[in-house]
Design an enzyme around this catalytic site. Structure first.
Site, PDB file in Angstrom:
ATOM      1  N   ILE A  50      43.240  31.674  37.198  1.00  0.00           N
ATOM      2  CA  ILE A  50      43.595  30.243  37.192  1.00  0.00           C
ATOM      3  C   ILE A  50      42.419  29.406  37.705  1.00  0.00           C
ATOM      4  O   ILE A  50      41.942  29.627  38.812  1.00  0.00           O
ATOM      5  CB  ILE A  50      44.820  29.981  38.104  1.00  0.00           C
ATOM      6  CG1 ILE A  50      45.973  30.898  37.709  1.00  0.00           C
ATOM      7  CG2 ILE A  50      45.233  28.522  38.048  1.00  0.00           C
ATOM      8  CD1 ILE A  50      47.129  30.881  38.699  1.00  0.00           C
ATOM      9  N   LYS A  55      42.978  32.895  50.975  1.00  0.00           N
ATOM     10  CA  LYS A  55      42.901  31.938  49.865  1.00  0.00           C
ATOM     11  C   LYS A  55      43.197  30.511  50.360  1.00  0.00           C
ATOM     12  O   LYS A  55      42.567  29.541  49.912  1.00  0.00           O
ATOM     13  CB  LYS A  55      43.875  32.337  48.763  1.00  0.00           C
ATOM     14  CG  LYS A  55      43.472  33.651  48.088  1.00  0.00           C
ATOM     15  CD  LYS A  55      44.596  34.202  47.254  1.00  0.00           C
ATOM     16  CE  LYS A  55      44.214  35.518  46.595  1.00  0.00           C
ATOM     17  NZ  LYS A  55      45.369  36.215  46.014  1.00  0.00           N
ATOM     18  N   GLY A  77      44.743  40.978  38.572  1.00  0.00           N
ATOM     19  CA  GLY A  77      44.590  41.890  37.439  1.00  0.00           C
ATOM     20  C   GLY A  77      43.135  41.898  36.992  1.00  0.00           C
ATOM     21  O   GLY A  77      42.433  40.879  37.116  1.00  0.00           O
ATOM     22  N   GLU A 107      34.968  31.279  41.673  1.00  0.00           N
ATOM     23  CA  GLU A 107      36.238  30.858  41.075  1.00  0.00           C
ATOM     24  C   GLU A 107      37.316  31.951  41.192  1.00  0.00           C
ATOM     25  O   GLU A 107      38.493  31.681  41.429  1.00  0.00           O
ATOM     26  CB  GLU A 107      36.026  30.512  39.592  1.00  0.00           C
ATOM     27  CG  GLU A 107      37.264  30.085  38.850  1.00  0.00           C
ATOM     28  CD  GLU A 107      37.847  28.779  39.387  1.00  0.00           C
ATOM     29  OE1 GLU A 107      37.193  27.742  39.253  1.00  0.00           O
ATOM     30  OE2 GLU A 107      38.954  28.811  39.954  1.00  0.00           O
ATOM     31  N   GLY A 153      43.023  34.434  40.820  1.00  0.00           N
ATOM     32  CA  GLY A 153      42.593  35.184  39.628  1.00  0.00           C
ATOM     33  C   GLY A 153      42.067  34.325  38.507  1.00  0.00           C
ATOM     34  O   GLY A 153      41.052  33.637  38.648  1.00  0.00           O
ATOM     35  N   ASP A 213      46.162  38.066  52.681  1.00  0.00           N
ATOM     36  CA  ASP A 213      45.489  37.710  51.427  1.00  0.00           C
ATOM     37  C   ASP A 213      45.709  36.217  51.111  1.00  0.00           C
ATOM     38  O   ASP A 213      44.762  35.485  50.795  1.00  0.00           O
ATOM     39  CB  ASP A 213      46.052  38.601  50.302  1.00  0.00           C
ATOM     40  CG  ASP A 213      45.517  38.215  48.935  1.00  0.00           C
ATOM     41  OD1 ASP A 213      44.387  38.608  48.610  1.00  0.00           O
ATOM     42  OD2 ASP A 213      46.241  37.511  48.194  1.00  0.00           O
ATOM     43  N   ASN A 252      38.915  47.677  39.403  1.00  0.00           N
ATOM     44  CA  ASN A 252      39.779  46.897  38.500  1.00  0.00           C
ATOM     45  C   ASN A 252      39.028  45.741  37.843  1.00  0.00           C
ATOM     46  O   ASN A 252      39.099  45.548  36.626  1.00  0.00           O
ATOM     47  CB  ASN A 252      40.948  46.287  39.288  1.00  0.00           C
ATOM     48  CG  ASN A 252      41.848  47.344  39.871  1.00  0.00           C
ATOM     49  OD1 ASN A 252      42.208  48.288  39.191  1.00  0.00           O
ATOM     50  ND2 ASN A 252      42.193  47.198  41.143  1.00  0.00           N
TER      51      ASN A 252
END
Ligand code: NAP
Length: 468
Positions: free
Chosen positions: A163, A232, A342, A156, A161, A228, A42
């Site tokens: 942001i 983070k 995404g 980053e 994602g 997940d 992806n």
């Protein structure tokens, strides 16, 4: 020739306004920066597309051309729309090529990503990774390898994602004192909870729909059980509090036990339910547990579903979107919002890091290294004060309310509101508490479950984002 790996090129930690004196690069020169991409799923597909489609702009921004040397994949015979000569299954050989200066790791997982990144950093190559699972446990090891060879490690894309939140924490807020970071950092769970809130459907049905629409993976465990988000949270807490925090330090609960009834009662209280990642400084005040440890603040890092008031800024973050709120002593409250996953959004964050790392190669700057000097202790979850929403099925007779209230009082948990709903077999008590520690609440719930007049404690959901 390869980009120079001389110390002076990477020393200094800032741009010098032109190419490093001994770098071999010259402004506008054709000396390329060789890039290896590990993984073409992806994210990798979009990274490769941007490198190829935007090569002219990237060249201007970096000062030298970025040249794709190769892409490592597992299945070599899949048509990926790029020159097949670029593809390889031998990621190690690609990383160690002399003409590779910068490695983009977007393959995911711990092995072999960990060894490949280590090899690249040890050889002085810059690494950009989106791999939160790896970073949550091995940042220390990777950062040490980067420091030894004065190489760059950027990540980053590993949190939220597209942001930008890693760079603001590492750089923009490096002169401030961060007290709290609260985020919705998992799009799958936010999609499910938003849909349950909107439609009234139950968890299982909504998860099925999320899977059908591609918002949840075939095995959704990492998302719905909070792993997940916990990875983070560990990364965010490490950056915010200058302390090494790993996934094992994060208290974690997922959303799989959230019911449509929880959403309904939340709505009745003017709230919604969100899976929150909370990283908090717990000040060591007089008489507080932290003061026993030399007056050091502690940090609490936790991931769980919580009620938040509809007027709270995070309550309007719906669907697969993410948001992170940072509270710092001088900056006040900052909110970062956008697409947290995404291919293209994540590749945007990866490419921002690629440009930074490539410019460092060209100009002689360096990425900031790991900052863990504060070494703040982790507060156990039992010591963490939160408000709670406790849902009880009770016998519909006099004296029940008094018995229930008595157990809360006996365990030092102060009640804010109590609502009775239903009658006879369906009688329920919905209790909202003031702040109490997790351990006091756990003891209260255990005692309530023993009460003859309480049929069951149907749910306990934390309440966050209120002023008191
Ligand atoms: P993905 O779609 O599963 O793609 C993984 C890619 O890596 C595939 O191309 C796969 O090859 C390749 N690969 C895996 N193991 C390999 C090995 N041992 N040797 C060579 N190639 C290997 O994953 P993704 O969604 O792009 O995610 C990549 C990373 O970005 C992960 O760390 C993830 O946590 C992170 N991330 C993803 C998102 C997102 O929205 N997807 C957001 C933020 C961060 P094949 O194609 O041959 O199978």
């Amino acid at each position: 020739m390869t980009a120079s790996r001389s110390d002076s090129m990477r020393g200094g930690g800032r741009e010098t306004g032109g190419p490093a004196a001994d770098s071999g690069f010259r402004f506008g020169s054709d000396h390329p920066i060789g890039v290896a991409v590990l993984g073409m799923g992806n994210v990798g597909t979009e990274v490769v597309r941007i490198i190829q489609e935007q090569s002219q702009d990237l060249r201007q921004r970096v000062g030298a051309p970025l040249v794709l040397r190769g892409v490592a994949v597992r299945r070599i015979d899949v048509d990926r729309g790029i020159d097949p000569e670029l593809l390889t299954t031998d990621a190690h050989a690609l990383v160690t090529r002399d003409d590779v200066d910068l490695v983009v790791e977007v393959m995911g997982g711990i092995d072999p990503a960990r060894a490949l990144i280590g090899t690249a950093l040890t050889a002085g190559k810059s690494v950009v990774t989106a791999n939160k699972a790896l970073l949550a446990d091995y940042t220390g090891e990777l950062a040490a390898a980067a420091a030894r060879s004065r190489a760059d490690l950027y990540f980053e894309a590993a949190v939220a994602g597209a942001i930008p939140v890693v760079r603001p924490l590492i750089q923009s807020l490096s002169g401030d004192r961060v007290n709290r970071v609260v985020g919705i950092v998992n799009g799958t769970t936010n999609f499910i909870l938003s849909a349950m809130d909107e439609t009234g459907a139950d968890y299982e049905m909504t998860l099925k729909e999320a899977t059908r629409l591609g918002y949840a993976e075939a095995d959704p465990t990492a998302d719905v059980e909070g792993f997940d988000a916990a990875a983070k949270a560990a990364i965010l807490a490490s950056l915010a509090f200058h302390t090494r925090v790993t996934a094992a330090d994060v208290y974690r609960e997922g959303i799989s036990r959230i019911t449509s009834e929880d959403l309904e009662t939340a709505a009745a209280l003017g709230c919604t339910v969100k899976l929150l990642a909370i990283c908090e400084r717990v000040p060591a005040g007089p008489g507080e547990p932290g003061s026993a440890q030399g007056g050091k603040d502690r940090i609490s890092v936790r991931v769980y579903p919580a009620l938040i008031p509809r007027k709270h800024p995070l309550s309007s973050v719906n669907g697969a979107f993410n948001a992170v709120v940072v509270e710092a002593e001088n900056a006040g409250r900052l909110m970062f919002y956008g697409q947290g996953a995404g291919g293209a959004p994540t590749a945007s964050a990866v490419m921002g890091d690629v440009v930074m790392a490539a410019r460092n190669k060209f100009f002689g700057g360096r990425a900031p290294g790991e900052s863990v000097y504060a070494e703040l202790p982790i507060a156990p979850i039992g010591d963490t004060p939160t408000r709670y929403h406790v849902n009880l099925k009770v016998a519909d007779r006099t004296g029940v309310l008094q018995a229930v209230a008595g157990e809360f009082a006996q365990h030092g948990v102060s009640i804010s509101t109590v609502r009775q709903e239903g009658q006879d077999e369906g009688a329920r008590l919905v209790v909202v508490t003031h702040h109490a520690t997790e351990s006091a609440l756990a003891d209260t719930v255990a005692a309530l479950a023993e009460l003859e007049s309480v049929t069951s404690v149907t749910s306990v959901v934390r309440l966050e984002g209120t002023e008191e």
